[in-house]
Design a protein around this motif. Structure first.
Motif, PDB file in Angstrom:
ATOM      1  N   THR A 184       0.836  -1.197   0.000  1.00 23.43           N
ATOM      2  CA  THR A 184       0.000   0.000   0.000  1.00 23.43           C
ATOM      3  C   THR A 184       0.877   1.256   0.000  1.00 23.43           C
ATOM      4  O   THR A 184       1.916   1.288   0.662  1.00 23.43           O
ATOM      5  CB  THR A 184      -0.909   0.026   1.250  1.00 23.43           C
ATOM      6  N   VAL A 185       0.469   2.264  -0.756  1.00 23.13           N
ATOM      7  CA  VAL A 185       1.190   3.540  -0.734  1.00 23.13           C
ATOM      8  C   VAL A 185       0.908   4.207   0.609  1.00 23.13           C
ATOM      9  O   VAL A 185      -0.215   4.611   0.891  1.00 23.13           O
ATOM     10  CB  VAL A 185       0.749   4.463  -1.891  1.00 23.13           C
ATOM     11  N   LEU A 186       1.939   4.309   1.433  1.00 22.93           N
ATOM     12  CA  LEU A 186       1.768   4.854   2.769  1.00 22.93           C
ATOM     13  C   LEU A 186       2.140   6.329   2.811  1.00 22.93           C
ATOM     14  O   LEU A 186       3.090   6.762   2.166  1.00 22.93           O
ATOM     15  CB  LEU A 186       2.653   4.099   3.770  1.00 22.93           C
ATOM     16  N   GLY A 187       1.389   7.080   3.604  1.00 20.25           N
ATOM     17  CA  GLY A 187       1.735   8.471   3.878  1.00 20.25           C
ATOM     18  C   GLY A 187       2.069   8.633   5.347  1.00 20.25           C
ATOM     19  O   GLY A 187       1.915   7.696   6.141  1.00 20.25           O
ATOM     20  N   ARG A 374     -15.525  18.332 -12.071  1.00 21.48           N
ATOM     21  CA  ARG A 374     -15.031  17.506 -13.182  1.00 21.48           C
ATOM     22  C   ARG A 374     -13.745  16.767 -12.826  1.00 21.48           C
ATOM     23  O   ARG A 374     -13.286  15.918 -13.583  1.00 21.48           O
ATOM     24  CB  ARG A 374     -14.787  18.382 -14.409  1.00 21.48           C
ATOM     25  N   ASP A 375     -13.150  17.099 -11.686  1.00 22.86           N
ATOM     26  CA  ASP A 375     -11.879  16.480 -11.310  1.00 22.86           C
ATOM     27  C   ASP A 375     -12.036  14.979 -11.087  1.00 22.86           C
ATOM     28  O   ASP A 375     -13.032  14.517 -10.508  1.00 22.86           O
ATOM     29  CB  ASP A 375     -11.336  17.110 -10.022  1.00 22.86           C
ATOM     30  N   GLU A 376     -11.026  14.222 -11.521  1.00 24.11           N
ATOM     31  CA  GLU A 376     -10.961  12.797 -11.232  1.00 24.11           C
ATOM     32  C   GLU A 376     -10.339  12.617  -9.849  1.00 24.11           C
ATOM     33  O   GLU A 376      -9.184  12.970  -9.631  1.00 24.11           O
ATOM     34  CB  GLU A 376     -10.133  12.066 -12.301  1.00 24.11           C
ATOM     35  N   LEU A 377     -11.112  12.072  -8.927  1.00 29.50           N
ATOM     36  CA  LEU A 377     -10.659  11.998  -7.544  1.00 29.50           C
ATOM     37  C   LEU A 377      -9.394  11.166  -7.382  1.00 29.50           C
ATOM     38  O   LEU A 377      -8.481  11.526  -6.638  1.00 29.50           O
ATOM     39  CB  LEU A 377     -11.775  11.430  -6.666  1.00 29.50           C
ATOM     40  N   LEU A 378      -9.328  10.032  -8.073  1.00 27.21           N
ATOM     41  CA  LEU A 378      -8.154   9.176  -7.936  1.00 27.21           C
ATOM     42  C   LEU A 378      -6.909   9.869  -8.466  1.00 27.21           C
ATOM     43  O   LEU A 378      -5.817   9.731  -7.902  1.00 27.21           O
ATOM     44  CB  LEU A 378      -8.377   7.850  -8.668  1.00 27.21           C
ATOM     45  N   ALA A 379      -7.065  10.657  -9.522  1.00 29.58           N
ATOM     46  CA  ALA A 379      -5.919  11.398 -10.062  1.00 29.58           C
ATOM     47  C   ALA A 379      -5.417  12.434  -9.051  1.00 29.58           C
ATOM     48  O   ALA A 379      -4.208  12.656  -8.923  1.00 29.58           O
ATOM     49  CB  ALA A 379      -6.306  12.080 -11.374  1.00 29.58           C
ATOM     50  N   ILE A 380      -6.356  13.053  -8.341  1.00 29.66           N
ATOM     51  CA  ILE A 380      -5.971  14.022  -7.304  1.00 29.66           C
ATOM     52  C   ILE A 380      -5.171  13.326  -6.199  1.00 29.66           C
ATOM     53  O   ILE A 380      -4.130  13.814  -5.748  1.00 29.66           O
ATOM     54  CB  ILE A 380      -7.211  14.706  -6.705  1.00 29.66           C
ATOM     55  N   VAL A 381      -5.654  12.159  -5.777  1.00 25.43           N
ATOM     56  CA  VAL A 381      -4.976  11.414  -4.718  1.00 25.43           C
ATOM     57  C   VAL A 381      -3.563  11.023  -5.166  1.00 25.43           C
ATOM     58  O   VAL A 381      -2.596  11.119  -4.400  1.00 25.43           O
ATOM     59  CB  VAL A 381      -5.783  10.168  -4.322  1.00 25.43           C
ATOM     60  N   GLU A 382      -3.433  10.594  -6.407  1.00 29.63           N
ATOM     61  CA  GLU A 382      -2.118  10.211  -6.917  1.00 29.63           C
ATOM     62  C   GLU A 382      -1.167  11.408  -6.945  1.00 29.63           C
ATOM     63  O   GLU A 382       0.024  11.285  -6.643  1.00 29.63           O
ATOM     64  CB  GLU A 382      -2.261   9.593  -8.313  1.00 29.63           C
ATOM     65  N   ASP A 383      -1.694  12.577  -7.294  1.00 22.16           N
ATOM     66  CA  ASP A 383      -0.870  13.797  -7.250  1.00 22.16           C
ATOM     67  C   ASP A 383      -0.467  14.126  -5.809  1.00 22.16           C
ATOM     68  O   ASP A 383       0.670  14.536  -5.537  1.00 22.16           O
ATOM     69  CB  ASP A 383      -1.633  14.977  -7.856  1.00 22.16           C
ATOM     70  N   MET A 384      -1.417  13.966  -4.884  1.00 18.42           N
ATOM     71  CA  MET A 384      -1.123  14.237  -3.478  1.00 18.42           C
ATOM     72  C   MET A 384      -0.031  13.302  -2.962  1.00 18.42           C
ATOM     73  O   MET A 384       0.844  13.704  -2.187  1.00 18.42           O
ATOM     74  CB  MET A 384      -2.395  14.053  -2.631  1.00 18.42           C
ATOM     75  N   ASP A 385      -0.098  12.042  -3.365  1.00 15.07           N
ATOM     76  CA  ASP A 385       0.893  11.062  -2.913  1.00 15.07           C
ATOM     77  C   ASP A 385       2.306  11.463  -3.323  1.00 15.07           C
ATOM     78  O   ASP A 385       3.279  11.149  -2.627  1.00 15.07           O
ATOM     79  CB  ASP A 385       0.581   9.675  -3.483  1.00 15.07           C
ATOM     80  N   ARG A 386       2.413  12.178  -4.440  1.00 16.64           N
ATOM     81  CA  ARG A 386       3.731  12.611  -4.906  1.00 16.64           C
ATOM     82  C   ARG A 386       4.318  13.689  -4.003  1.00 16.64           C
ATOM     83  O   ARG A 386       5.512  13.957  -4.033  1.00 16.64           O
ATOM     84  CB  ARG A 386       3.640  13.116  -6.347  1.00 16.64           C
ATOM     85  N   LEU A 387       3.449  14.330  -3.190  1.00 15.50           N
ATOM     86  CA  LEU A 387       3.905  15.363  -2.262  1.00 15.50           C
ATOM     87  C   LEU A 387       4.362  14.780  -0.918  1.00 15.50           C
ATOM     88  O   LEU A 387       4.934  15.483  -0.097  1.00 15.50           O
ATOM     89  CB  LEU A 387       2.798  16.377  -2.002  1.00 15.50           C
ATOM     90  N   GLU A 388       4.064  13.494  -0.680  1.00 15.62           N
ATOM     91  CA  GLU A 388       4.421  12.877   0.600  1.00 15.62           C
ATOM     92  C   GLU A 388       5.943  12.781   0.742  1.00 15.62           C
ATOM     93  O   GLU A 388       6.656  12.696  -0.248  1.00 15.62           O
ATOM     94  CB  GLU A 388       3.803  11.474   0.697  1.00 15.62           C
ATOM     95  N   PRO A 389       6.441  12.769   1.991  1.00 15.16           N
ATOM     96  CA  PRO A 389       5.680  12.746   3.240  1.00 15.16           C
ATOM     97  C   PRO A 389       5.186  14.141   3.628  1.00 15.16           C
ATOM     98  O   PRO A 389       5.938  15.108   3.565  1.00 15.16           O
ATOM     99  CB  PRO A 389       6.699  12.235   4.255  1.00 15.16           C
ATOM    100  N   GLY A 393       5.575  20.922   9.165  1.00 12.75           N
ATOM    101  CA  GLY A 393       6.462  21.707   8.307  1.00 12.75           C
ATOM    102  C   GLY A 393       6.203  21.543   6.827  1.00 12.75           C
ATOM    103  O   GLY A 393       6.727  22.303   6.010  1.00 12.75           O
ATOM    104  N   ASN A 394       5.401  20.555   6.454  1.00 14.41           N
ATOM    105  CA  ASN A 394       5.084  20.319   5.041  1.00 14.41           C
ATOM    106  C   ASN A 394       3.672  19.734   4.961  1.00 14.41           C
ATOM    107  O   ASN A 394       3.488  18.572   4.632  1.00 14.41           O
ATOM    108  CB  ASN A 394       6.103  19.343   4.421  1.00 14.41           C
ATOM    109  N   PRO A 395       2.647  20.547   5.284  1.00 13.42           N
ATOM    110  CA  PRO A 395       1.291  20.016   5.381  1.00 13.42           C
ATOM    111  C   PRO A 395       0.725  19.610   4.030  1.00 13.42           C
ATOM    112  O   PRO A 395       1.033  20.216   3.005  1.00 13.42           O
ATOM    113  CB  PRO A 395       0.493  21.184   5.975  1.00 13.42           C
ATOM    114  N   ARG A 396      -0.078  18.571   4.058  1.00  7.72           N
ATOM    115  CA  ARG A 396      -0.755  18.105   2.852  1.00  7.72           C
ATOM    116  C   ARG A 396      -1.892  19.072   2.526  1.00  7.72           C
ATOM    117  O   ARG A 396      -2.646  19.473   3.422  1.00  7.72           O
ATOM    118  CB  ARG A 396      -1.305  16.700   3.107  1.00  7.72           C
ATOM    119  N   PRO A 397      -2.030  19.493   1.267  1.00  9.82           N
ATOM    120  CA  PRO A 397      -3.130  20.396   0.911  1.00  9.82           C
ATOM    121  C   PRO A 397      -4.489  19.788   1.242  1.00  9.82           C
ATOM    122  O   PRO A 397      -4.679  18.574   1.140  1.00  9.82           O
ATOM    123  CB  PRO A 397      -2.972  20.561  -0.606  1.00  9.82           C
ATOM    124  N   LYS A 398      -5.420  20.633   1.648  1.00  9.01           N
ATOM    125  CA  LYS A 398      -6.774  20.173   1.954  1.00  9.01           C
ATOM    126  C   LYS A 398      -7.691  20.472   0.770  1.00  9.01           C
ATOM    127  O   LYS A 398      -7.465  21.416   0.023  1.00  9.01           O
ATOM    128  CB  LYS A 398      -7.297  20.860   3.217  1.00  9.01           C
TER     129      LYS A 398
END
Length: 475
Positions: A184-187, A374-389, A393-398
């Motif tokens: 699993t892709v962990l954050g 119109r946004d694809e939710l899974l695509a958004i999540v995949e983009d967010m995962d690229r910002l991890e961890p 000091g480096n909050p995930r966008p809401k």
């Protein structure tokens, strides 16, 4: 978690390099944190010639001096506030020392332990890949709320991948207990809310050694048995925490403490191992510094938490003359006070917090992004995962969604599950801690839900879910 992961790292690396190691963990119910007098006696009984402290020692001048006089060489590895007077130690590794030339100051003790291991490997000329211990560095760094910037960002990012691979038997068993599939892709949030609480549970209820045994386990059979024990303790901890929180809030309301600049509550029945979690929750609810104390064995041990940016260590330090001992840093501290001194400490601490300068605006607050239907939710999540961890000091966008509630229901634990109907015709599955009692009144209502959009790993659920941190009906 930081101290235990640092201990596991030092233990395994030194053993790999041929050293004889006896790991000892501080027990908050028998001697408390750090190198206490109880710990000193345990250390002397081992017959060791070198003492390496992990995530403690910076404020233990008296006991370290006694151990040094007994013939031990002492190496202190810590990232807490540097004391004014020199430590009686052969070496003191702390990035916050004024003379420390290491550029990055945000390493937790587990990261410092890895640095020591890497340096020792190089000094001995041994071919040892220290990347094997990045899984432990990731857990300790995230759990200790160290900044996920700079060096920590690189260490934790690779560490999360190693956790997900399940290479370490103990973490493979822990993932199974937390119902997280291998690969699993962990954050950082997964560690903070699924793994770290389980690892912390034994030390909050008794001796923490079970957690170290799990991290050092060499085979699946023993690891899974240990993980089962941790799971039982985690369930017990949750029940005790819920009861203590209810009792603390009742005491606050009864005594009117919520009207003061800070809150100090105590009770002889409260478990000192859980006061930190409850203090953190109360600090969130009342948005002010909070001290929660559990009285045991003629002494009260407390944890100090407060709003982001409030300098807690400074406030406690200013009233240290009424304390037995204290330690920690500006974001979290611990203390010990005699029960008969609690009222005096409350008065002085409240006065000090009232004088203290208000925290500066939080510049690291999360960015909030409005969802386009119109946004694809899974695509958004995949983009967010690229910002991890993402985290300190480096909050995930809401993500903010304004839509109508199509359905809502209360689920186990009093939490809220609901679906939002987008104008595009699609629905977004959402979850909110608490608020289950609002379920029936929300159906058909236009709301603004704001929070973290994540993969949903629960079987049978939607692939993507919004963890709603706020939910407000729209006019």
């Amino acid at each position: 978690c930081d101290g235990i992961t640092a201990t596991a790292i030092m233990t395994e690396i030194l053993r790999e390099l041929g050293g004889s190691v006896t790991p000892l963990l501080a027990n908050r119910f028998a001697g408390g944190y750090g190198v206490s007098h109880t710990a000193r006696e345990r250390i002397e009984k081992t017959g060791a010639r070198v003492l390496v402290t992990c995530d403690c020692g910076s404020s233990d001048h008296e006991t370290l001096a006694l151990l040094q006089a007994a013939g031990l060489d002492i190496i202190v590895i810590d990232h807490h506030l540097v004391p004014d007077r020199p430590l009686p130690a052969l070496a003191f590794l702390n990035p916050h020392r004024p003379e420390c030339g290491f550029a990055y100051k945000g390493l937790a003790s587990c990261g410092l332990a890895l640095s020591i291991g890497a340096a020792l490997r190089s000094e001995l000329g041994v071919n040892l890949d220290v990347k094997r211990w990045l899984d432990l560095v990731a857990i300790g760094t995230i759990a200790d709320v160290a900044p996920l910037t700079g060096d920590n960002r690189a260490l934790v990012r690779h560490g999360l991948q190693r956790i997900a691979s399940g290479d370490r038997p103990g973490l493979r068993a822990l993932l199974h207990s937390a119902k997280v599939e291998l690969g699993t892709v962990l954050g950082a949030r997964d560690v903070a809310f699924k793994l770290a609480p389980r690892l912390n549970a034994p030390g909050r209820l008794g001796a923490p050694d079970l957690t170290l045994d799990l991290l050092l386990a060499k085979d699946n059979e023993s690891a899974f048995k240990l993980a089962e024990q941790l799971e039982d303790l985690s369930t017990e901890r949750k029940k005790a925490q819920a009861q203590m929180l209810d009792e603390a809030m009742a005491q606050i309301e009864r005594e009117g403490y919520q009207q003061q600049a800070a809150i100090v509550v105590s009770d002889a029945k409260w478990n000192p191992g859980i006061v930190g979690i409850v203090a953190g929750r109360l600090a969130e609810l009342y948005n002010k510094p909070v001290v929660v104390c559990g009285v045991e064995g003629g002494s009260a041990r407390g944890s100090v938490r407060g709003p982001r940016g409030f300098r807690l260590h400074d406030a406690v330090s200013a009233v240290q003359d009424v304390l037995v001992r204290f330690g920690g840093h500006q974001a979290a501290a611990g203390l010990e006070v005699l029960p008969e001194k609690i009222a005096d400490f409350r008065k002085r601490f409240v006065e000090e917090c009232a004088r203290a300068q208000a925290p500066a605006a939080d510049e690291s607050a999360s960015t909030v992004i409005a969802l386009d239907p119109r946004d694809e939710l899974l695509a958004i999540v995949e983009d967010m995962d690229r910002l991890e961890p993402c985290g300190e000091g480096n909050p995930r966008p809401k993500i903010a969604i304004i839509a109508q509630v199509a359905q809502a229901r209360a689920v186990k634990g009093g939490h809220l599950k609901f679906d939002l109907q987008l104008s595009s015709g699609r629905q977004v599955s959402c979850f909110r801690l608490g608020d289950g009692e609002r379920a029936s009144s929300l159906i058909g209502v236009q709301v603004r839900a704001e929070g973290d959009i994540r993969r949903n790993n629960w079987p049978g659920g939607a692939p993507v879910e919004l963890l709603a941190e706020s939910l407000v009906a729209q006019a």
